[in-house]
Structures are given as C-alpha cells and as structure tokens.
Scaffold this motif. Structure first.
Motif, PDB file in Angstrom:
ATOM      1  N   ALA A   1      -5.091   3.713   0.153  1.00  0.00           N
ATOM      2  CA  ALA A   1      -4.560   3.389   1.479  1.00  0.00           C
ATOM      3  C   ALA A   1      -3.747   4.546   2.042  1.00  0.00           C
ATOM      4  O   ALA A   1      -3.851   4.876   3.230  1.00  0.00           O
ATOM      5  N   ALA A   2      -2.933   5.177   1.202  1.00  0.00           N
ATOM      6  CA  ALA A   2      -2.097   6.292   1.653  1.00  0.00           C
ATOM      7  C   ALA A   2      -2.955   7.446   2.155  1.00  0.00           C
ATOM      8  O   ALA A   2      -2.676   8.037   3.205  1.00  0.00           O
ATOM      9  N   VAL A   3      -4.001   7.764   1.419  1.00  0.00           N
ATOM     10  CA  VAL A   3      -4.903   8.851   1.826  1.00  0.00           C
ATOM     11  C   VAL A   3      -5.552   8.513   3.161  1.00  0.00           C
ATOM     12  O   VAL A   3      -5.637   9.360   4.067  1.00  0.00           O
ATOM     13  N   ASP A   4      -6.003   7.265   3.308  1.00  0.00           N
ATOM     14  CA  ASP A   4      -6.650   6.835   4.550  1.00  0.00           C
ATOM     15  C   ASP A   4      -5.689   6.933   5.728  1.00  0.00           C
ATOM     16  O   ASP A   4      -6.046   7.418   6.811  1.00  0.00           O
ATOM     17  N   VAL A   5      -4.454   6.503   5.538  1.00  0.00           N
ATOM     18  CA  VAL A   5      -3.459   6.558   6.614  1.00  0.00           C
ATOM     19  C   VAL A   5      -3.150   8.006   7.002  1.00  0.00           C
ATOM     20  O   VAL A   5      -3.052   8.342   8.192  1.00  0.00           O
ATOM     21  N   VAL A   6      -3.011   8.882   6.008  1.00  0.00           N
ATOM     22  CA  VAL A   6      -2.723  10.294   6.301  1.00  0.00           C
ATOM     23  C   VAL A   6      -3.866  10.924   7.090  1.00  0.00           C
ATOM     24  O   VAL A   6      -3.640  11.653   8.070  1.00  0.00           O
ATOM     25  N   ILE A   7      -5.101  10.635   6.685  1.00  0.00           N
ATOM     26  CA  ILE A   7      -6.256  11.193   7.396  1.00  0.00           C
ATOM     27  C   ILE A   7      -6.268  10.713   8.841  1.00  0.00           C
ATOM     28  O   ILE A   7      -6.500  11.485   9.778  1.00  0.00           O
ATOM     29  N   ARG A   8      -5.986   9.426   9.046  1.00  0.00           N
ATOM     30  CA  ARG A   8      -5.964   8.888  10.406  1.00  0.00           C
ATOM     31  C   ARG A   8      -4.813   9.468  11.220  1.00  0.00           C
ATOM     32  O   ARG A   8      -4.951   9.702  12.428  1.00  0.00           O
TER      33      ARG A   8
ATOM     34  N   PRO B   1       2.134   2.094  12.349  1.00  0.00           N
ATOM     35  CA  PRO B   1       1.731   2.885  13.515  1.00  0.00           C
ATOM     36  C   PRO B   1       0.364   2.430  14.030  1.00  0.00           C
ATOM     37  O   PRO B   1      -0.373   1.726  13.332  1.00  0.00           O
ATOM     38  N   SER B   2       0.024   2.841  15.227  1.00  0.00           N
ATOM     39  CA  SER B   2      -1.220   2.388  15.851  1.00  0.00           C
ATOM     40  C   SER B   2      -2.462   2.836  15.089  1.00  0.00           C
ATOM     41  O   SER B   2      -3.494   2.169  15.135  1.00  0.00           O
ATOM     42  N   TYR B   3      -2.371   3.948  14.365  1.00  0.00           N
ATOM     43  CA  TYR B   3      -3.559   4.471  13.690  1.00  0.00           C
ATOM     44  C   TYR B   3      -3.815   3.817  12.323  1.00  0.00           C
ATOM     45  O   TYR B   3      -4.814   4.115  11.670  1.00  0.00           O
TER      46      TYR B   3
ATOM     47  N   MET C   1     -14.726   0.494  18.226  1.00  0.00           N
ATOM     48  CA  MET C   1     -13.608  -0.442  18.105  1.00  0.00           C
ATOM     49  C   MET C   1     -12.384   0.266  17.521  1.00  0.00           C
ATOM     50  O   MET C   1     -12.517   1.229  16.766  1.00  0.00           O
ATOM     51  N   PRO C   2     -11.181  -0.229  17.846  1.00  0.00           N
ATOM     52  CA  PRO C   2      -9.993   0.269  17.140  1.00  0.00           C
ATOM     53  C   PRO C   2     -10.092  -0.071  15.658  1.00  0.00           C
ATOM     54  O   PRO C   2     -10.717  -1.079  15.288  1.00  0.00           O
ATOM     55  N   PHE C   3      -9.496   0.735  14.820  1.00  0.00           N
ATOM     56  CA  PHE C   3      -9.483   0.467  13.383  1.00  0.00           C
ATOM     57  C   PHE C   3      -8.977  -0.951  13.132  1.00  0.00           C
ATOM     58  O   PHE C   3      -7.989  -1.384  13.725  1.00  0.00           O
ATOM     59  N   GLY C   4      -9.666  -1.679  12.258  1.00  0.00           N
ATOM     60  CA  GLY C   4      -9.231  -3.005  11.874  1.00  0.00           C
ATOM     61  C   GLY C   4      -9.732  -4.120  12.762  1.00  0.00           C
ATOM     62  O   GLY C   4      -9.468  -5.294  12.486  1.00  0.00           O
ATOM     63  N   GLN C   5     -10.469  -3.788  13.834  1.00  0.00           N
ATOM     64  CA  GLN C   5     -11.000  -4.814  14.718  1.00  0.00           C
ATOM     65  C   GLN C   5     -12.524  -4.865  14.618  1.00  0.00           C
ATOM     66  O   GLN C   5     -13.166  -3.915  14.170  1.00  0.00           O
ATOM     67  N   SER C   6     -13.087  -5.971  15.038  1.00  0.00           N
ATOM     68  CA  SER C   6     -14.536  -6.163  14.971  1.00  0.00           C
ATOM     69  C   SER C   6     -15.050  -6.646  16.317  1.00  0.00           C
ATOM     70  O   SER C   6     -14.396  -7.460  16.989  1.00  0.00           O
ATOM     71  N   SER C   7     -16.230  -6.180  16.715  1.00  0.00           N
ATOM     72  CA  SER C   7     -16.830  -6.654  17.965  1.00  0.00           C
ATOM     73  C   SER C   7     -17.343  -8.080  17.811  1.00  0.00           C
ATOM     74  O   SER C   7     -17.327  -8.864  18.762  1.00  0.00           O
TER      75      SER C   7
ATOM     76  N   ASP D   1      -3.857  -4.107   6.922  1.00  0.00           N
ATOM     77  CA  ASP D   1      -4.214  -4.079   5.501  1.00  0.00           C
ATOM     78  C   ASP D   1      -3.749  -2.787   4.838  1.00  0.00           C
ATOM     79  O   ASP D   1      -3.144  -2.814   3.759  1.00  0.00           O
ATOM     80  N   LEU D   2      -4.023  -1.665   5.481  1.00  0.00           N
ATOM     81  CA  LEU D   2      -3.618  -0.379   4.900  1.00  0.00           C
ATOM     82  C   LEU D   2      -2.100  -0.306   4.754  1.00  0.00           C
ATOM     83  O   LEU D   2      -1.585   0.108   3.708  1.00  0.00           O
ATOM     84  N   TRP D   3      -1.389  -0.710   5.802  1.00  0.00           N
ATOM     85  CA  TRP D   3       0.070  -0.593   5.787  1.00  0.00           C
ATOM     86  C   TRP D   3       0.678  -1.498   4.717  1.00  0.00           C
ATOM     87  O   TRP D   3       1.629  -1.117   4.030  1.00  0.00           O
ATOM     88  N   SER D   4       0.115  -2.697   4.561  1.00  0.00           N
ATOM     89  CA  SER D   4       0.646  -3.625   3.554  1.00  0.00           C
ATOM     90  C   SER D   4       0.411  -3.104   2.142  1.00  0.00           C
ATOM     91  O   SER D   4       1.220  -3.345   1.240  1.00  0.00           O
ATOM     92  N   ARG D   5      -0.658  -2.365   1.949  1.00  0.00           N
ATOM     93  CA  ARG D   5      -0.951  -1.808   0.623  1.00  0.00           C
ATOM     94  C   ARG D   5       0.004  -0.678   0.254  1.00  0.00           C
ATOM     95  O   ARG D   5       0.194  -0.370  -0.924  1.00  0.00           O
TER      96      ARG D   5
END
Length: 246
Positions: free
Chosen positions: A118-125, A94-96, A208-214, A100-104
């Motif tokens: 990773a699961a906790v981070d995804v749920v929070i997002r 999903p977009s949120y 920035m969107p999660f996972g991106q860098s300026s 890296d998180l999804w692959s974990r």
C-alpha cells in the motif's frame, strides 16, 4: 540496505560526517544535524515517515507547508501516528489514495507485506502528475491507438441525445474500433448508452478516480486521480478526439 544495489540512495549528512552505511552515497548540507534537517525538509517531493519524534514532525511540517506530499506509515506509531505535533492534515487521506490503501498504512494487524504494498502504491500515486497519468494511460492503450473521448455532463441525457449516441457508437466501433479506444468518464445516461451500443465493449474504457467503479456492463475501468476533479484534468489530456454531447 534493502533498496536494490543502493545506486539510487542518497544519505544527507552534515559536512564532515559520514553515514557509514554500506549502500548509498553520502551527500552534504549544513554544519550540524539541525541545519541538515532544515535542508532535508526542503529537498523532497514525497516524504515517507516511519515512527519518529519531534524531529520527524518538524520535517513533516516543513514539507507540507511548501506543498510536498507526506505519506505517514501510521502503524509504526510515534510522530507518524499523530504524536509530537505531527501535522494533522498529513494524517488525512489525500485525494490520490483510496480508503483501502490509506487504512492499510494504519492497520497494525495487517500483514507487513500488505502495508508495504500500500505504501509503495500511495507513493507512486503521489508522484504522478496529470501529464504523467495521461502518458501512463496512453501507453497502456497502445502508442498507435487513437483515443476518442466521449464528453457529456448530464447523467440523464435528452431523448434526442441518447438516440444520436446510440446510432453513432456502433458506427464508430465498426469503422475505427480496431485502431481506437473510446473513453468515457463512467457517467450514466449518454456515456453508458454509448458504451452499451459500442460493439462488444472491448474498445471502450471508463476513466474513473482511484477506488471508484463505473458499474457499466460493457467496457473496462481505468484509473487516474483521487476524485472527479483530478480525473477530469487527466481526461482533458488523454484524448486525440473529443466528441461532445449536450
């Protein structure tokens, strides 16, 4: 059994039945398991699936159909890894969530602790609304901080725009920096020029969107949303003042 003292845990049971669990509180719906499961698929905002069979797939389908978020722990196999008719869309990142998180969530060779984190981070997002993200960012920058957002669309601004921004940035930093945060969307051109000329960059943030860098040399990246559209929605909520260029 491992969710703290259990005070935030509810176990949905058919009327007349008991979970027998040592922690959590039983709540009731439906006269049998099938009716209870139908209610279960309607009551949640986020569904974390672990293994499972056709029943898990059916609940995931019902949840997804009404717009609830589904987070499958794919490494556990079964329905959560696409079997038993599990909804295919729920297996796609999903977009949120970041790649890296999804692959974990799927990597069976990863340490359990990594997948759990990773699961906790995804749920929070998944739970975070644009308004919630804006509130989180405002809190992180300080409740008394004035947030000044620098808005431009073109990555390569006109020479006059670049010159104007380069002149404005150091003056804003000198006069407002101690009580302000200057937020860009991390786009090259006008926004990068502003960051480069805004003092030492300590008052500059790039949303920035999660996972991106300026990739900017000055300022720090902050995060909201899984893509540019979601990030922009938060950007429109987080500022007190918006300086528009071009």
């Amino acid at each position: 059994n491992n969710a703290g003292d259990g005070s935030h845990v509810k176990n949905i049971m058919p009327f007349g039945k008991s979970s027998g669990f040592g922690k959590g509180e039983d709540i009731y719906a439906g006269g049998d398991d099938e009716e209870r499961d139908e209610v279960f698929g309607l009551v949640g905002d986020v569904y974390v699936t672990v293994g499972g069979d056709g029943e898990v797939s059916q609940i995931a389908k019902a949840a997804e159909a009404r717009g609830a978020k589904v987070v499958p722990l794919m490494r556990t196999g079964g329905a959560s890894d696409g079997e038993f008719g599990f909804p295919k869309a729920a297996l796609s990142k999903p977009s949120y969530a970041t790649e890296d998180l999804w692959s974990r969530l799927a990597n069976k060779d990863a340490p359990v602790e990594d997948s759990a984190e990773a699961a906790v981070d995804v749920v929070i997002r998944a739970m975070e609304t644009p308004q919630g993200a804006a509130k989180r960012l405002r809190t992180s920058m300080g409740k008394e901080t004035t947030v000044v957002c620098i808005v431009s669309e073109a990555e390569d601004g006109a020479a006059d725009s670049e010159a104007l921004v380069k002149a404005i940035a150091p003056q804003l930093d000198a006069q407002m920096g101690s009580r302000s945060a200057f937020v860009t969307r991390g786009m090259s051109g006008v926004q990068e020029s502003f960051a480069d000329k805004c003092g030492d960059g300590s008052h500059v943030k790039h949303l920035m969107p999660f996972g991106q860098s300026s990739g900017f040399g000055k300022g720090g990246d902050i995060y909201a949303g899984g893509d540019n559209e979601a990030r922009d929605e938060v950007f429109g909520l987080v500022g007190d003042i918006y300086v528009t260029v071009e």
